[in-house]
Design a protein around this motif. Structure first.
Motif, PDB file in Angstrom:
ATOM      1  N   GLY A  14       0.815  -1.213   0.000  1.00  0.00           N
ATOM      2  CA  GLY A  14       0.000   0.000   0.000  1.00  0.00           C
ATOM      3  C   GLY A  14       0.848   1.261   0.000  1.00  0.00           C
ATOM      4  N   LEU A  15       1.965   1.247   0.731  1.00  0.00           N
ATOM      5  CA  LEU A  15       2.863   2.413   0.723  1.00  0.00           C
ATOM      6  C   LEU A  15       3.376   2.688  -0.683  1.00  0.00           C
ATOM      7  CD1 LEU A  15       5.000   1.896   3.961  1.00  0.00           C
ATOM      8  CD2 LEU A  15       3.275   3.649   3.556  1.00  0.00           C
ATOM      9  N   TRP A  16       3.771   1.652  -1.399  1.00  0.00           N
ATOM     10  CA  TRP A  16       4.265   1.830  -2.757  1.00  0.00           C
ATOM     11  C   TRP A  16       3.158   2.313  -3.682  1.00  0.00           C
ATOM     12  CZ3 TRP A  16       8.912  -0.032  -5.401  1.00  0.00           C
ATOM     13  CH2 TRP A  16       9.950  -0.261  -4.525  1.00  0.00           C
ATOM     14  N   ALA A  17       1.957   1.752  -3.544  1.00  0.00           N
ATOM     15  CA  ALA A  17       0.848   2.144  -4.417  1.00  0.00           C
ATOM     16  C   ALA A  17       0.444   3.596  -4.181  1.00  0.00           C
ATOM     17  CB  ALA A  17      -0.348   1.221  -4.203  1.00  0.00           C
ATOM     18  N   VAL A  41      -1.346  -0.225 -15.179  1.00  0.00           N
ATOM     19  CA  VAL A  41      -2.736   0.225 -15.067  1.00  0.00           C
ATOM     20  C   VAL A  41      -3.201   0.834 -16.385  1.00  0.00           C
ATOM     21  CG1 VAL A  41      -4.280   1.853 -13.910  1.00  0.00           C
ATOM     22  CG2 VAL A  41      -2.631   0.555 -12.573  1.00  0.00           C
ATOM     23  N   LEU A  42      -2.337   1.630 -17.024  1.00  0.00           N
ATOM     24  CA  LEU A  42      -2.710   2.261 -18.291  1.00  0.00           C
ATOM     25  C   LEU A  42      -2.945   1.225 -19.388  1.00  0.00           C
ATOM     26  CD1 LEU A  42      -0.303   5.323 -18.286  1.00  0.00           C
ATOM     27  CD2 LEU A  42      -2.786   5.347 -17.983  1.00  0.00           C
ATOM     28  N   GLN A  54      -2.800   7.009 -11.505  1.00  0.00           N
ATOM     29  CA  GLN A  54      -2.200   7.285 -10.205  1.00  0.00           C
ATOM     30  C   GLN A  54      -3.258   7.361  -9.112  1.00  0.00           C
ATOM     31  OE1 GLN A  54       0.033  10.769 -11.309  1.00  0.00           O
ATOM     32  NE2 GLN A  54       1.930   9.593 -11.513  1.00  0.00           N
ATOM     33  N   THR A  55      -4.402   7.932  -9.432  1.00  0.00           N
ATOM     34  CA  THR A  55      -5.497   7.991  -8.462  1.00  0.00           C
ATOM     35  C   THR A  55      -5.989   6.584  -8.133  1.00  0.00           C
ATOM     36  OG1 THR A  55      -6.178  10.162  -9.259  1.00  0.00           O
ATOM     37  CG2 THR A  55      -7.820   8.884  -8.045  1.00  0.00           C
ATOM     38  N   LEU A  56      -6.122   5.747  -9.145  1.00  0.00           N
ATOM     39  CA  LEU A  56      -6.554   4.371  -8.915  1.00  0.00           C
ATOM     40  C   LEU A  56      -5.546   3.628  -8.041  1.00  0.00           C
ATOM     41  CD1 LEU A  56      -8.665   2.183  -9.565  1.00  0.00           C
ATOM     42  CD2 LEU A  56      -7.259   1.574 -11.526  1.00  0.00           C
ATOM     43  N   ARG A  58      -3.587   5.006  -5.799  1.00  0.00           N
ATOM     44  CA  ARG A  58      -3.737   5.518  -4.431  1.00  0.00           C
ATOM     45  C   ARG A  58      -4.912   4.852  -3.725  1.00  0.00           C
ATOM     46  NH1 ARG A  58      -3.029  10.602  -6.992  1.00  0.00           N
ATOM     47  NH2 ARG A  58      -0.836  11.169  -6.946  1.00  0.00           N
ATOM     48  N   ILE A  59      -6.003   4.680  -4.439  1.00  0.00           N
ATOM     49  CA  ILE A  59      -7.166   4.003  -3.866  1.00  0.00           C
ATOM     50  C   ILE A  59      -6.813   2.559  -3.509  1.00  0.00           C
ATOM     51  CG2 ILE A  59      -9.493   3.135  -4.392  1.00  0.00           C
ATOM     52  CD1 ILE A  59      -9.846   5.704  -6.105  1.00  0.00           C
ATOM     53  N   ALA A  60      -6.091   1.884  -4.398  1.00  0.00           N
ATOM     54  CA  ALA A  60      -5.661   0.515  -4.113  1.00  0.00           C
ATOM     55  C   ALA A  60      -4.753   0.481  -2.887  1.00  0.00           C
ATOM     56  CB  ALA A  60      -4.941  -0.070  -5.322  1.00  0.00           C
ATOM     57  N   GLY A  61      -3.914   1.498  -2.726  1.00  0.00           N
ATOM     58  CA  GLY A  61      -3.037   1.564  -1.559  1.00  0.00           C
ATOM     59  C   GLY A  61      -3.817   1.710  -0.270  1.00  0.00           C
ATOM     60  N   VAL A  62      -4.847   2.532  -0.304  1.00  0.00           N
ATOM     61  CA  VAL A  62      -5.702   2.694   0.882  1.00  0.00           C
ATOM     62  C   VAL A  62      -6.410   1.386   1.202  1.00  0.00           C
ATOM     63  CG1 VAL A  62      -7.758   3.879   1.755  1.00  0.00           C
ATOM     64  CG2 VAL A  62      -5.983   5.184   0.589  1.00  0.00           C
TER      65      VAL A  62
END
Length: 78
Positions: A14-17, A41-42, A54-56, A58-62
């Protein structure tokens, strides 16, 4: 021990994502999101642009952090 190992795996992923980077005095944490993850992802979701990917991530990281915390909770089902 196994639950802790699983939680740490999800937390570090999650930190990396999320691309976490900050200083805590003498300790610095720098986990930039790998460019290959954004490219992956792209390629998987071509309707997204780079900021959407990048937003996706971040959501995966959370969500990874939520799983890590959930693994550590003492709840028992069944």
């Amino acid at each position: 021990a196994l639950r802790l190992a699983i939680a740490l795996t999800f937390a570090s992923h999650g930190l990396w994502a999320m691309g976490v980077s900050f200083n805590l005095g003498p300790v610095a944490l720098d986990y930039p999101t790998p460019g290959l993850w954004v490219d992956m992802v792209l390629q998987t979701l071509p309707m997204l642009d780079q900021s959407g990917a990048q937003t996706l991530l971040r959501i995966a990281g959370v969500l990874d952090w939520a799983v890590a915390l959930g693994v550590l909770l003492p709840w028992r089902f069944a």
